[in-house]
Design a protein around this motif. Structure first.
Motif, PDB file in Angstrom:
ATOM      1  N   UNK A  11      -3.486 -22.528  -5.459  1.00 47.38           N
ATOM      2  CA  UNK A  11      -3.460 -23.980  -5.667  1.00 47.38           C
ATOM      3  C   UNK A  11      -3.945 -24.348  -7.064  1.00 47.38           C
ATOM      4  N   UNK A  12      -4.984 -23.681  -7.521  1.00 54.54           N
ATOM      5  CA  UNK A  12      -5.488 -23.943  -8.867  1.00 54.54           C
ATOM      6  C   UNK A  12      -4.440 -23.661  -9.930  1.00 54.54           C
ATOM      7  N   UNK A  13      -3.738 -22.538  -9.799  1.00 54.20           N
ATOM      8  CA  UNK A  13      -2.701 -22.186 -10.766  1.00 54.20           C
ATOM      9  C   UNK A  13      -1.554 -23.192 -10.731  1.00 54.20           C
ATOM     10  N   UNK A  14      -1.156 -23.606  -9.537  1.00 47.41           N
ATOM     11  CA  UNK A  14      -0.065 -24.580  -9.403  1.00 47.41           C
ATOM     12  C   UNK A  14      -0.450 -25.901 -10.058  1.00 47.41           C
ATOM     13  N   UNK A  15      -1.670 -26.359  -9.811  1.00 50.29           N
ATOM     14  CA  UNK A  15      -2.117 -27.644 -10.368  1.00 50.29           C
ATOM     15  C   UNK A  15      -2.227 -27.570 -11.888  1.00 50.29           C
ATOM     16  N   UNK A  16      -2.769 -26.478 -12.404  1.00 51.17           N
ATOM     17  CA  UNK A  16      -2.907 -26.347 -13.857  1.00 51.17           C
ATOM     18  C   UNK A  16      -1.542 -26.318 -14.533  1.00 51.17           C
ATOM     19  N   UNK A  17      -0.610 -25.547 -13.989  1.00 51.37           N
ATOM     20  CA  UNK A  17       0.716 -25.455 -14.600  1.00 51.37           C
ATOM     21  C   UNK A  17       1.483 -26.772 -14.494  1.00 51.37           C
ATOM     22  N   UNK A  18       1.349 -27.456 -13.372  1.00 47.19           N
ATOM     23  CA  UNK A  18       2.026 -28.738 -13.203  1.00 47.19           C
ATOM     24  C   UNK A  18       1.463 -29.783 -14.161  1.00 47.19           C
ATOM     25  N   UNK A  19       0.145 -29.847 -14.269  1.00 43.64           N
ATOM     26  CA  UNK A  19      -0.450 -30.838 -15.172  1.00 43.64           C
ATOM     27  C   UNK A  19      -0.111 -30.524 -16.624  1.00 43.64           C
ATOM     28  N   UNK A  20      -0.039 -29.259 -16.977  1.00 46.65           N
ATOM     29  CA  UNK A  20       0.357 -28.890 -18.336  1.00 46.65           C
ATOM     30  C   UNK A  20       1.802 -29.308 -18.618  1.00 46.65           C
ATOM     31  N   UNK A  21       2.684 -29.102 -17.647  1.00 52.52           N
ATOM     32  CA  UNK A  21       4.083 -29.498 -17.819  1.00 52.52           C
ATOM     33  C   UNK A  21       4.211 -31.012 -17.957  1.00 52.52           C
ATOM     34  N   UNK A  22       3.483 -31.770 -17.147  1.00 53.13           N
ATOM     35  CA  UNK A  22       3.538 -33.237 -17.230  1.00 53.13           C
ATOM     36  C   UNK A  22       2.986 -33.709 -18.576  1.00 53.13           C
ATOM     37  N   UNK A  23       1.897 -33.096 -19.026  1.00 51.80           N
ATOM     38  CA  UNK A  23       1.308 -33.492 -20.308  1.00 51.80           C
ATOM     39  C   UNK A  23       2.256 -33.194 -21.465  1.00 51.80           C
TER      40      UNK A  23
END
Length: 94
Positions: free
Chosen positions: A25-37
């Motif tokens: 979950x941590x990896x998914x959230x970090x990668x998703x937030x990086x993509x959105x940013x």
């Protein structure tokens, strides 16, 4: 009163599985937030006034809303709209 090591040993596999799910979950959230940013930064580079206002409003909403309110919206609001959280969803008692 003594410490029960047998209980610790029986729950150790479940603890290991929980750690793995947390890391996923941590990896998914970090990668998703990086993509959105990165998407927001790329869109800001277009210098469209209306798009800049929309992105800045999104950022201000995310930064100025308490995290607990955002979690309540995700947990209670999205299922009410018919959006399911998939395999990481928790079970609620009915």
């Amino acid at each position: 009163m003594s410490f029960d090591w047998s209980f610790v040993l029986t729950t150790l596999p479940a603890f290991g599985q929980s750690v793995w799910v947390t890391l996923q979950l941590g990896a998914i959230v970090i990668l998703t937030s990086l993509a959105v940013a990165l998407l927001n930064v790329a869109l800001l580079g277009l210098h469209r006034p209306w798009l800049t206002r929309v992105i800045r409003a999104y950022v201000e909403l995310a930064r100025n809303t308490p995290l607990l309110i955002q979690l309540f919206f995700l947990y209670f609001g999205l299922p009410a709209l018919g959006i399911s959280s998939g395999c990481f969803a928790s079970r609620r008692a009915v």
